[in-house]
Scaffold this active site. Structure first.
Site, PDB file in Angstrom:
ATOM      1  N   PRO A  72      -5.469  -0.386  17.789  1.00 19.38           N
ATOM      2  CA  PRO A  72      -5.446  -0.374  16.890  1.00 19.38           C
ATOM      3  C   PRO A  72      -5.356   0.109  15.996  1.00 19.38           C
ATOM      4  O   PRO A  72      -4.648  -0.097  14.895  1.00 19.38           O
ATOM      5  CB  PRO A  72      -6.227  -1.728  16.172  1.00 19.38           C
ATOM      6  CG  PRO A  72      -7.438  -1.306  17.436  1.00 19.38           C
ATOM      7  CD  PRO A  72      -6.788  -1.056  19.013  1.00 19.38           C
ATOM      8  N   TYR A  91      -9.206   5.288   7.916  1.00 23.36           N
ATOM      9  CA  TYR A  91     -10.131   5.846   8.672  1.00 23.36           C
ATOM     10  C   TYR A  91     -10.843   6.566   8.735  1.00 23.36           C
ATOM     11  O   TYR A  91     -10.598   7.842   8.278  1.00 23.36           O
ATOM     12  CB  TYR A  91      -8.647   5.806   9.291  1.00 23.36           C
ATOM     13  CG  TYR A  91      -7.765   4.942   9.758  1.00 23.36           C
ATOM     14  CD1 TYR A  91      -8.256   4.251  11.378  1.00 23.36           C
ATOM     15  CD2 TYR A  91      -6.800   4.998   9.014  1.00 23.36           C
ATOM     16  CE1 TYR A  91      -6.789   3.317  11.210  1.00 23.36           C
ATOM     17  CE2 TYR A  91      -5.951   3.976   9.363  1.00 23.36           C
ATOM     18  CZ  TYR A  91      -6.142   3.457  10.547  1.00 23.36           C
ATOM     19  OH  TYR A  91      -4.601   2.158  10.884  1.00 23.36           O
ATOM     20  N   HIS A 151       0.925  -1.273   0.088  1.00 24.74           N
ATOM     21  CA  HIS A 151      -0.410   0.074  -0.024  1.00 24.74           C
ATOM     22  C   HIS A 151       1.177   1.864  -0.070  1.00 24.74           C
ATOM     23  O   HIS A 151       1.886   0.724   0.912  1.00 24.74           O
ATOM     24  CB  HIS A 151      -0.622   0.121   1.490  1.00 24.74           C
ATOM     25  CG  HIS A 151      -1.927  -1.073   1.314  1.00 24.74           C
ATOM     26  ND1 HIS A 151      -3.221  -0.948   1.677  1.00 24.74           N
ATOM     27  CD2 HIS A 151      -2.501  -2.093   0.274  1.00 24.74           C
ATOM     28  CE1 HIS A 151      -4.281  -1.607   1.431  1.00 24.74           C
ATOM     29  NE2 HIS A 151      -3.255  -1.966   1.017  1.00 24.74           N
TER      30      HIS A 151
HETATM   31  C1  FAD Z   1      -8.665  -8.687  19.073  1.00 20.00           C
HETATM   32  C2  FAD Z   1      -7.441  -7.980  18.552  1.00 20.00           C
HETATM   33  C3  FAD Z   1      -7.122  -7.512  17.740  1.00 20.00           C
HETATM   34  C4  FAD Z   1      -5.884  -6.499  17.324  1.00 20.00           C
HETATM   35  N1  FAD Z   1      -5.954  -6.035  15.519  1.00 20.00           N
HETATM   36  C5  FAD Z   1      -4.771  -5.672  15.382  1.00 20.00           C
HETATM   37  C6  FAD Z   1      -4.731  -5.596  14.468  1.00 20.00           C
HETATM   38  O1  FAD Z   1      -5.352  -4.303  13.355  1.00 20.00           O
HETATM   39  N2  FAD Z   1      -3.144  -4.475  14.000  1.00 20.00           N
HETATM   40  C7  FAD Z   1      -2.467  -4.644  14.904  1.00 20.00           C
HETATM   41  O2  FAD Z   1      -0.925  -4.442  14.264  1.00 20.00           O
HETATM   42  N3  FAD Z   1      -2.181  -5.105  16.020  1.00 20.00           N
HETATM   43  C8  FAD Z   1      -3.325  -5.171  16.209  1.00 20.00           C
HETATM   44  N4  FAD Z   1      -4.129  -6.316  17.552  1.00 20.00           N
HETATM   45  C9  FAD Z   1      -2.408  -6.027  18.818  1.00 20.00           C
HETATM   46  C10 FAD Z   1      -1.562  -7.702  17.770  1.00 20.00           C
HETATM   47  O3  FAD Z   1      -2.113  -8.745  17.151  1.00 20.00           O
HETATM   48  C11 FAD Z   1      -0.580  -7.873  18.968  1.00 20.00           C
HETATM   49  O4  FAD Z   1       0.329  -6.709  19.179  1.00 20.00           O
HETATM   50  C12 FAD Z   1       0.046  -8.933  18.700  1.00 20.00           C
HETATM   51  O5  FAD Z   1      -0.430 -10.892  18.844  1.00 20.00           O
HETATM   52  C13 FAD Z   1       1.491  -8.788  19.222  1.00 20.00           C
HETATM   53  O6  FAD Z   1       2.187 -10.217  19.027  1.00 20.00           O
HETATM   54  P1  FAD Z   1       2.599 -10.860  20.645  1.00 20.00           P
HETATM   55  O7  FAD Z   1       3.229 -12.679  19.632  1.00 20.00           O
HETATM   56  O8  FAD Z   1       3.161 -10.268  21.533  1.00 20.00           O
HETATM   57  O9  FAD Z   1       1.225 -11.823  21.265  1.00 20.00           O
HETATM   58  P2  FAD Z   1       0.244 -12.752  20.894  1.00 20.00           P
HETATM   59  O10 FAD Z   1      -0.102 -12.367  19.954  1.00 20.00           O
HETATM   60  O11 FAD Z   1      -1.437 -12.283  22.100  1.00 20.00           O
HETATM   61  O12 FAD Z   1       1.444 -14.168  21.596  1.00 20.00           O
HETATM   62  C14 FAD Z   1       0.801 -14.419  22.736  1.00 20.00           C
HETATM   63  C15 FAD Z   1       1.079 -16.353  22.801  1.00 20.00           C
HETATM   64  O13 FAD Z   1       1.355 -16.532  24.157  1.00 20.00           O
HETATM   65  C16 FAD Z   1       0.355 -17.646  24.842  1.00 20.00           C
HETATM   66  N5  FAD Z   1       0.608 -17.887  26.033  1.00 20.00           N
HETATM   67  C17 FAD Z   1      -0.801 -16.858  26.851  1.00 20.00           C
HETATM   68  N6  FAD Z   1      -0.426 -17.537  27.855  1.00 20.00           N
HETATM   69  C18 FAD Z   1       0.197 -18.485  27.686  1.00 20.00           C
HETATM   70  C19 FAD Z   1       1.318 -19.438  28.996  1.00 20.00           C
HETATM   71  N7  FAD Z   1       0.382 -18.773  29.940  1.00 20.00           N
HETATM   72  N8  FAD Z   1       1.806 -20.153  28.581  1.00 20.00           N
HETATM   73  C20 FAD Z   1       2.466 -20.197  27.165  1.00 20.00           C
HETATM   74  N9  FAD Z   1       2.208 -19.266  26.569  1.00 20.00           N
HETATM   75  C21 FAD Z   1       1.100 -18.485  26.742  1.00 20.00           C
HETATM   76  C22 FAD Z   1      -0.721 -16.664  23.653  1.00 20.00           C
HETATM   77  O14 FAD Z   1      -0.799 -18.057  23.831  1.00 20.00           O
HETATM   78  C23 FAD Z   1      -0.165 -16.443  22.260  1.00 20.00           C
HETATM   79  O15 FAD Z   1       0.086 -17.556  21.783  1.00 20.00           O
HETATM   80  C24 FAD Z   1      -4.464  -7.201  18.114  1.00 20.00           C
HETATM   81  C25 FAD Z   1      -5.356  -7.612  19.078  1.00 20.00           C
HETATM   82  C26 FAD Z   1      -6.203  -7.758  19.730  1.00 20.00           C
HETATM   83  C27 FAD Z   1      -6.276  -8.854  20.988  1.00 20.00           C
END
Ligand code: FAD
Length: 389
Positions: A292, A200, A72
């Site tokens: 987000p 947006y 984009h």
């Molecule tokens: C509903 C929603 C919509 C979103 N939309 C956007 C968007 O449009 N644009 C954007 O940039 N960001 C968005 N985000 C944010 C983005 O998805 C997150 O910032 C991103 O997923 C972060 O990645 P992460 O790996 O840090 O965390 P997560 O993706 O949360 O991964 C964490 C992992 O740790 C695991 N975990 C948790 N607890 C434990 C435990 N006790 N033991 C072992 N494993 C565990 C979980 O199961 C998961 O697989 C959104 C978030 C949500 C919740």
């Protein structure tokens, strides 16, 4: 089991870090509570900055991203009357790429076995131990049996609700939080997007975002009070509301279809400091949350992984302890700038319940300024495309 780095969480941050470390010959194990299908079932981010795109390319894991990602050149801000296009490519010389978080996660997951990256799924009761010393370990339960992994470092990539952040003593923890008085109701549908770039919209009835995951799959959002229940929002009601808030032009191009996924997510800005304590480093949502607006969450997780990967490689290669000691400050400097951008775009594009006519005039004045100033557009564009790491 013994390894060099135990990574908790197999979301995008944990898997990406695992690949970065394996590519440098560092032993690591990823420990995940859920199943792969559950992890892939979460519909979340979709707009990638060049930082994560470059990381996937350097890992040689970007075949599908290159083939299916949608580059984009810009995005649009709408205020009910006009559309302000931010020409990101012309202003910064860079693009963002639309490619779902699910797809990135699938690419990282599919390549794990071939890259010798061990991922343990279905790990219950994950707990961190001795993080202040140099021989920390993780315990968990698999198939009803207690397990233990000894490591030199633990990296918490376990999202907002995981155990890693909680393992850092309250005496050193600092929390910074803003909870917003609305959530985003999102709908995912197998229909072509109404516009080739994101829109947006700040409409008098509230916020709307027209986004997409591919040329045939659309992702739309509206903001709703936190008291709303998803059961009260039929697909038709969501499409009707989107058509009003996005305005007649976008509505005319909008294809409606049954939702594949529909949910309400609360909005929050949150930062935890420090992002390292002893032998524990935090990456991604484990340490911070952004609303987000501006699509920073996944991208911030990737920049944390970049800094953490660099620090750990230096430590294992050259025994450089400073790199690990500096990780928190380095990562937080970028985290706070992304927090600022997401917060300011959220403030600009939403109608807050307590806002009065003054706040509305401020929004209009700011939108006017953005529409008329290349400097203002450049500032937005460079934040949107991602600040340098
Ligand atoms: C509903 C929603 C919509 C979103 N939309 C956007 C968007 O449009 N644009 C954007 O940039 N960001 C968005 N985000 C944010 C983005 O998805 C997150 O910032 C991103 O997923 C972060 O990645 P992460 O790996 O840090 O965390 P997560 O993706 O949360 O991964 C964490 C992992 O740790 C695991 N975990 C948790 N607890 C434990 C435990 N006790 N033991 C072992 N494993 C565990 C979980 O199961 C998961 O697989 C959104 C978030 C949500 C919740």
């Amino acid at each position: 089991m013994k390894t060099q780095v135990a990574i908790i969480g197999a979301g995008p941050a944990g898997l990406l870090l695992g690949h970065v470390l394996r590519a440098e010959g560092i032993d690591c194990v990823v420990i995940e509570r859920q199943t792969p299908d559950y992890v892939l079932g979460r519909i979340r981010a979709g707009v990638l900055e060049q930082g994560i795109v470059g990381m996937m390319a350097r890992l040689g894991l970007d075949d599908r991203l290159k083939a299916e990602g949608l580059p984009h050149d810009g995005f649009n801000l709408a205020d009910g009357e006009r559309l302000i296009r931010i020409d990101v490519a012309a202003l910064t010389g860079q693009q963002v790429v639309v490619y779902g978080q699910t797809e990135i996660t699938r690419d990282l997951m599919d390549a794990a076995a071939a890259r010798d990256l061990e991922v343990i799924y279905g790990a219950d009761d994950v707990a961190l131990h001795d993080i202040e010393g140099d021989a920390p370990f993780v315990t968990y339960v698999a198939h009803g049996k207690p397990q233990r992994i000894d490591a030199r470092f633990i990296v918490g990539c376990d999202g907002f609700h995981g155990p890693s952040r909680q393992a850092i003593p309250a005496s050193v923890a600092r929390h910074f939080e803003r909870v917003y008085p609305f959530g985003w109701l999102g709908i995912l549908a197998e229909v072509p997007p109404c516009n080739h770039e994101l829109i947006y919209a700040n409409h008098e009835r509230g916020f709307a975002l027209a986004s997409m995951r591919s040329a045939t799959r659309s992702r739309y959002y509206i903001d709703v009070p936190l008291s709303e229940r998803i059961e009260d929002w039929s697909d038709d009601r969501v499409w009707d509301e989107l058509a009003i808030r996005l305005g007649p032009e976008a509505a005319a191009r909008m294809t409606r279809g049954p939702s594949i996924e529909k949910s309400i997510a609360p909005l929050r800005s949150y930062v935890f400091e420090p992002m390292r304590h002893g032998s524990l480093l935090l990456c991604g949502d484990a340490a911070h949350i952004v609303p987000p607006t501006g699509a920073k969450g996944l991208n911030l997780a990737a920049s944390d992984v970049h800094y953490a990967g660099e620090a750990l490689v230096r430590w294992f290669r050259a025994g450089d302890g400073d790199s690990v000691a500096d990780y928190s400050d380095k990562a937080l400097a970028r985290v706070w700038k992304s927090e600022r951008f997401s917060w300011s775009l959220t403030k600009l594009m939403h109608r807050f319940p307590d806002d009065g006519p003054f706040e509305r005039r401020m929004q209009l004045a700011e939108l006017d300024y953005i529409a008329s100033s290349v400097a203002a557009q450049t500032s937005i564009a460079e934040n949107y495309v991602g600040l340098p790491v």
